[in-house]
Design a protein around this motif. Structure first.
Motif, PDB file in Angstrom:
ATOM      1  N   GLN A   1      15.589   8.645 -12.042  1.00 45.75           N
ATOM      2  CA  GLN A   1      15.051   8.257 -10.744  1.00 45.75           C
ATOM      3  C   GLN A   1      13.528   8.394 -10.757  1.00 45.75           C
ATOM      4  O   GLN A   1      12.997   9.413 -11.188  1.00 45.75           O
ATOM      5  N   THR A   2      12.838   7.355 -10.299  1.00 45.07           N
ATOM      6  CA  THR A   2      11.379   7.378 -10.290  1.00 45.07           C
ATOM      7  C   THR A   2      10.858   7.135  -8.877  1.00 45.07           C
ATOM      8  O   THR A   2      11.485   6.442  -8.072  1.00 45.07           O
ATOM      9  N   TYR A   3       9.711   7.699  -8.621  1.00 40.40           N
ATOM     10  CA  TYR A   3       9.072   7.588  -7.309  1.00 40.40           C
ATOM     11  C   TYR A   3       7.964   6.546  -7.395  1.00 40.40           C
ATOM     12  O   TYR A   3       7.085   6.618  -8.258  1.00 40.40           O
ATOM     13  N   ILE A   4       8.014   5.545  -6.516  1.00 39.42           N
ATOM     14  CA  ILE A   4       6.990   4.491  -6.480  1.00 39.42           C
ATOM     15  C   ILE A   4       6.097   4.749  -5.269  1.00 39.42           C
ATOM     16  O   ILE A   4       6.535   4.621  -4.123  1.00 39.42           O
ATOM     17  N   PRO A   5       4.820   5.111  -5.483  1.00 35.31           N
ATOM     18  CA  PRO A   5       3.936   5.567  -4.387  1.00 35.31           C
ATOM     19  C   PRO A   5       3.273   4.429  -3.629  1.00 35.31           C
ATOM     20  O   PRO A   5       2.047   4.338  -3.554  1.00 35.31           O
ATOM     21  N   VAL A   6       4.083   3.580  -3.004  1.00 31.28           N
ATOM     22  CA  VAL A   6       3.571   2.330  -2.449  1.00 31.28           C
ATOM     23  C   VAL A   6       2.582   2.502  -1.293  1.00 31.28           C
ATOM     24  O   VAL A   6       1.747   1.624  -1.048  1.00 31.28           O
ATOM     25  N   MET A   7       2.653   3.636  -0.562  1.00 30.51           N
ATOM     26  CA  MET A   7       1.745   3.841   0.573  1.00 30.51           C
ATOM     27  C   MET A   7       0.881   5.092   0.427  1.00 30.51           C
ATOM     28  O   MET A   7       0.218   5.505   1.383  1.00 30.51           O
TER      29      MET A   7
ATOM     30  N   HIS B   1      -1.861   5.451  -0.910  1.00 32.71           N
ATOM     31  CA  HIS B   1      -3.291   5.143  -0.759  1.00 32.71           C
ATOM     32  C   HIS B   1      -3.714   5.116   0.710  1.00 32.71           C
ATOM     33  O   HIS B   1      -4.910   5.106   1.010  1.00 32.71           O
ATOM     34  N   GLU B   2      -2.759   5.096   1.639  1.00 34.06           N
ATOM     35  CA  GLU B   2      -3.053   5.017   3.077  1.00 34.06           C
ATOM     36  C   GLU B   2      -2.979   6.412   3.694  1.00 34.06           C
ATOM     37  O   GLU B   2      -1.889   6.963   3.870  1.00 34.06           O
TER      38      GLU B   2
ATOM     39  N   SER C   1       1.812  -4.756  -7.900  1.00 35.23           N
ATOM     40  CA  SER C   1       0.642  -5.309  -7.232  1.00 35.23           C
ATOM     41  C   SER C   1       0.141  -4.321  -6.187  1.00 35.23           C
ATOM     42  O   SER C   1       0.783  -3.316  -5.892  1.00 35.23           O
ATOM     43  N   ASP C   2      -1.027  -4.619  -5.619  1.00 37.31           N
ATOM     44  CA  ASP C   2      -1.504  -3.829  -4.490  1.00 37.31           C
ATOM     45  C   ASP C   2      -0.574  -4.050  -3.293  1.00 37.31           C
ATOM     46  O   ASP C   2       0.023  -5.123  -3.137  1.00 37.31           O
ATOM     47  N   THR C   3      -0.465  -3.057  -2.453  1.00 36.62           N
ATOM     48  CA  THR C   3       0.347  -3.162  -1.244  1.00 36.62           C
ATOM     49  C   THR C   3      -0.321  -4.083  -0.230  1.00 36.62           C
ATOM     50  O   THR C   3      -1.520  -3.994   0.007  1.00 36.62           O
ATOM     51  N   LYS C   4       0.482  -4.977   0.362  1.00 37.17           N
ATOM     52  CA  LYS C   4      -0.033  -5.911   1.357  1.00 37.17           C
ATOM     53  C   LYS C   4       0.899  -5.967   2.562  1.00 37.17           C
ATOM     54  O   LYS C   4       2.077  -5.597   2.478  1.00 37.17           O
TER      55      LYS C   4
END
Length: 310
Positions: A109-115, A117-118, A177-180
């Protein structure tokens, strides 16, 4: 060498497609309780009667201090793997990911830190995956509240939660990609799921507006997976609170399953034209305690292997 006619090729292709369809069975990924137990699976031959594959979960959550596995979304990728994302916590700024070849044995299991940066992000809820064959990439999308964003739809009665849909794209679930921003329908929204149909993309989503109360499902359309999506429709669900939609086409009908969470049961609506919807909640049977998940197809052979692992 004897030439093969075009009509014969179409005949062979049609037989192949029919065989694939005839060999398929529907599977539903879901969670129970608060998600601490992990991934559960149910199956159905007709999309109406659903049975739990087994009582214990197929994967225990390991990520975040909360160790939750809520809203599990599974799709079969172009690579043949099953790819899954889920909500790891009520307050975490990322999501969980794992893959499998058989739905029994799962990758780390991996953690994807999509937010991450906010600084103002408060959550990452109900992630889903949709594959884009045109760009040969996956879109992962979810709902997040960012403090101070979209103040026109923020109310204190919702503890100032005020979600919009965000996304990243990936080809390999390793680089992203960058979060949008994916969709701002002009209201607080969560639980989006996107499917393709006749060259367009259909988004089913929950209007999370509390005052005046909506808490219903709506639909929006786009020519591209990453948008822009058009205006949200009028509600397609009835006079009850609904969330967590998942959709599939069965025998020419669009079936949308969802959690009637205040009634502690699952519901369903269906439509042939995506405009006129019939509530068929009284016709579907789901395992007791089922919560927000996704529907997809596997072969009977794959189901047999699942059932053989009690």
């Amino acid at each position: 060498m004897k030439k093969i006619s075009l009509s014969f090729l179409f005949f062979v292709l049609a037989k192949f497609v029919f065989a694939q369809s005839a060999d398929s069975v529907y599977v539903f990924s879901y969670f129970v309780g608060n998600g601490e137990d992990g991934l559960h699976l149910a199956y159905s031959e007709d999309g109406f009667t659903w049975n739990s594959v087994r009582e214990r979960s197929f994967l225990k959550p390991e990520l975040s201090s909360d160790k939750l596995m809520r809203d599990p979304c599974i799709i079969r990728g172009k690579d043949g793997f099953f790819h899954m994302v889920w909500t790891v916590s009520w307050t975490q700024k990322g999501l969980g990911y794992a893959s499998s070849t058989d739905l029994i044995h799962w990758s780390e299991q991996t953690y994807i830190p999509v937010m991450e940066h906010e600084s103002g992000a408060r959550n990452t809820w109900a992630p889903e995956i949709t594959y884009d064959p045109e760009n040969e990439e996956y879109m992962i999308y979810w709902a997040t509240t960012i403090t101070g964003m979209f103040p026109e739809t923020q109310v204190q009665e919702d503890n100032a939660y005020n979600h919009r849909m965000y996304y990243v794209t990936t080809k390999d679930f390793k680089s992203f990609s960058d979060t949008k921003l994916l969709y701002d329908p002009g209201f607080n929204c969560i639980d989006a799921t996107v499917v393709s149909y006749l060259g367009r993309w259909i988004m089913f989503l929950k209007d999370e507006t509390r005052i005046p109360p909506q808490k219903n499902l709506k639909v929006a359309f786009s020519d591209r997976l990453t948008g822009p999506f058009g205006p949200a429709s009028a509600p397609i669900t009835g006079d009850y609170w609904a969330e967590g939609p998942t959709a599939i086409n069965i025998d020419g009908y669009w079936m949308v399953y969802f959690d009637k969470y205040t009634q502690h049961r699952y519901g369903a609506i269906r439509s042939k034209d995506l405009k006129n919807w019939d509530d068929i909640s009284d016709e579907v049977i789901f395992p007791k305690g089922i919560r927000h998940g996704t529907v997809f197809k596997i072969s009977h052979g794959e189901l047999d292997k699942l059932l053989a692992n009690p």
